[in-house]
Design an enzyme around this catalytic site. Structure first.
Site, PDB file in Angstrom:
ATOM      1  CD  GLU A 266      19.870  47.818  -7.251  1.00  0.00           C
ATOM      2  OE1 GLU A 266      19.193  47.136  -6.461  1.00  0.00           O
ATOM      3  OE2 GLU A 266      20.070  49.040  -7.084  1.00  0.00           O
TER       4      GLU A 266
ATOM      5  CG  ASP B 158      15.227  48.277   1.262  1.00  0.00           C
ATOM      6  OD1 ASP B 158      15.317  48.487   0.027  1.00  0.00           O
ATOM      7  OD2 ASP B 158      16.070  47.619   1.914  1.00  0.00           O
ATOM      8  CB  SER B 159      14.102  52.440  -2.811  1.00  0.00           C
ATOM      9  OG  SER B 159      12.875  51.905  -3.276  1.00  0.00           O
TER      10      SER B 159
ATOM     11  CE  LYS C  22      13.515  43.670  -4.034  1.00  0.00           C
ATOM     12  NZ  LYS C  22      14.700  44.190  -3.337  1.00  0.00           N
TER      13      LYS C  22
ATOM     14  CD  GLU D 256      19.131  44.589  -0.575  1.00  0.00           C
ATOM     15  OE1 GLU D 256      20.299  44.708  -0.142  1.00  0.00           O
ATOM     16  OE2 GLU D 256      18.392  45.557  -0.845  1.00  0.00           O
TER      17      GLU D 256
ATOM     18  CG  ASP E 298      12.796  45.410  -0.657  1.00  0.00           C
ATOM     19  OD1 ASP E 298      12.925  44.310  -1.228  1.00  0.00           O
ATOM     20  OD2 ASP E 298      13.222  46.483  -1.125  1.00  0.00           O
TER      21      ASP E 298
HETATM   22  O1  KIV Z   1      14.120  48.932  -2.765  1.00  0.00           O
HETATM   23  C1  KIV Z   1      14.014  48.949  -3.997  1.00  0.00           C
HETATM   24  O2  KIV Z   1      13.438  49.870  -4.601  1.00  0.00           O
HETATM   25  C2  KIV Z   1      14.603  47.857  -4.750  1.00  0.00           C
HETATM   26  C3  KIV Z   1      14.650  47.997  -6.234  1.00  0.00           C
HETATM   27  C4  KIV Z   1      15.711  48.946  -6.609  1.00  0.00           C
HETATM   28  C5  KIV Z   1      14.794  46.701  -6.917  1.00  0.00           C
HETATM   29  O3  KIV Z   1      15.029  46.897  -4.194  1.00  0.00           O
END
Ligand code: KIV
Length: 274
Positions: free
Chosen positions: A191, A53-54, A122, A124, A92
Site C-alpha cells: 500500500e 477492516d476499512s 490478511k 499487516e 482482515d
Molecule cells: O482494509 C482494507 O480495505 C485494506 C485495503 C486498503 C488493502 O486493507
C-alpha cells in the site's frame, strides 16, 4: 441462466492466483463488506474480495481502522461469503488480535475461518508479526501479508503519506516481503509506496503482489469499493484512486426524488398499492 460476466466460473483459489502471476495475468481485487455488494462483485468477475477492516471507515464511520473488533469482522465476512460463488474471499484480522501474541493470533484466526467460511486472512506487518503469521499458517490457514502503509499502525506513522521513500525503509520492506514469502504467505498487499519499489518487490517474489498505490508493475490492484464507486467524500482523493462511477450523485438524486414524491403524494401511485 448465469448472470456472470466472466467466462471462467471456476472458483478462484490461492493456487490459481499463483498460476495467474506465472502467466502474467493481472489479478483484480476489491473490498466487500456485505452480501448484496458481494453478489454484484462476484458476478462481475472480480477475482478476490477483501473483507477489509476499512469497514471501520466506510461502514462504521470511524476515522481509523483501529476500533474494528473480531466479532464485527466475522459479521462482515460471513455476510460476504453468502454472496460469493467464484471469488477468493480474504478477511482482515483486526487490530489487537494478532500483534505480539501468536496464541491469541491463532485463536482469532481460527474463529474467523470457522465462523465466516472465508478462504484466507490478511495481516499487516513483516518481521514483527512473523511468529503469528507462521503459527496461523501452521494451522493450514492461507495468509496474505500487507506492507507499506499499514493503517493499523497509523498512530506510529502519524500520517497517511507515501511509505518507504527512503532507502532504509525500502530495504526493510523488501526484506519483510521476502520473509513473508519464505514463511508461506500466498500473496502480499503493498500500500502507498513508490512504483519503482512495487515493481522491485514483485519481481523478487514468486507469490502475487497486489498493489494499492504501488504502481503498475505489481501483479494486481485493489481499491476500496466505496471509493472507486464514488460514494465517499470527494475530498478523499489520493493519487492512486480512480473513480469508476459517481454513485454519490446518482444516489443523492434518487433520494431527493423519492422524498419529493412522498411529500407531494406522487408515491405510491395506483399501480403501486394493493
Ligand atoms: O482494509 C482494507 O480495505 C485494506 C485495503 C486498503 C488493502 O486493507
Amino acid at each position: 441462466m448465469s448472470t456472470y460476466t466472466t467466462e471462467d466460473l471456476r472458483k478462484v483459489t490461492t493456487h490459481r492466483l499463483a498460476e495467474m502471476k506465472q502467466r502474467g495475468e493481472k489479478i483484480s481485487m476489491l473490498t466487500a463488506y456485505d452480501y448484496t455488494m458481494a453478489t454484484i462483485l462476484d458476478s462481475a468477475g472480480i477475482d478476490v474480495l477483501l473483507v477489509g477492516d476499512s469497514a471501520s471507515n466506510v461502514m462504521a464511520g470511524n476515522i481509523t481502522t483501529l476500533p474494528m473488533t473480531l466479532d464485527q469482522m466475522i459479521y462482515h465476512g460471513a455476510s460476504v461469503m453468502k454472496g460469493v460463488k467464484r471469488a477468493l474471499v480474504i478477511v482482515d484480522m483486526p487490530f489487537g488480535t494478532y500483534q505480539g501474541n501468536s496464541t491469541l493470533a491463532l485463536a482469532s484466526a481460527i474463529r474467523i475461518m470457522k465462523e465466516t467460511g472465508a478462504d484466507g486472512l490478511k495481516l499487516e506487518g513483516g518481521e514483527e508479526i512473523i511468529e503469528s503469521v507462521t503459527r496461523i499458517l501452521s494451522a493450514g490457514i492461507p495468509v496474505m501479508g500487507h506492507l507499506g502503509l499499514t493503517p493499523q499502525s497509523i498512530n506510529k506513522f502519524g500520517t497517511y503519506n507515501v511509505r518507504a521513500k527512503e532507502k532504509e525503509e525500502a530495504s526493510k520492506l523488501l526484506a519483510d516481503a521476502q520473509l513473508l514469502e519464505k514463511a508461506g504467505c500466498f500473496g502480499i498487499v503493498l500500500e502507498k509506496i513508490p512504483a519503482v519499489l512495487g515493481t522491485e518487490v514483485t519481481k523478487s517474489l514468486k507469490i502475487p503482489v497486489i498493489g494499492i498505490g504501488a504502481g503498475n508493475g505489481v501483479d494486481g490492484q485493489v481499491l476500496v469499493v466505496h471509493d472507486m464507486l464514488g460514494m465517499t467524500n470527494k475530498t478523499f482523493s489520493p493519487r492512486f484512486l480512480r473513480r469508476y462511477a459517481d454513485l454519490n450523485s446518482i444516489m443523492t438524486n434518487a433520494f431527493q426524488q423519492y422524498s419529493k414524491d412522498v411529500k407531494s403524494g406522487n408515491f405510491p401511485n395506483e399501480s403501486e398499492q394493493y
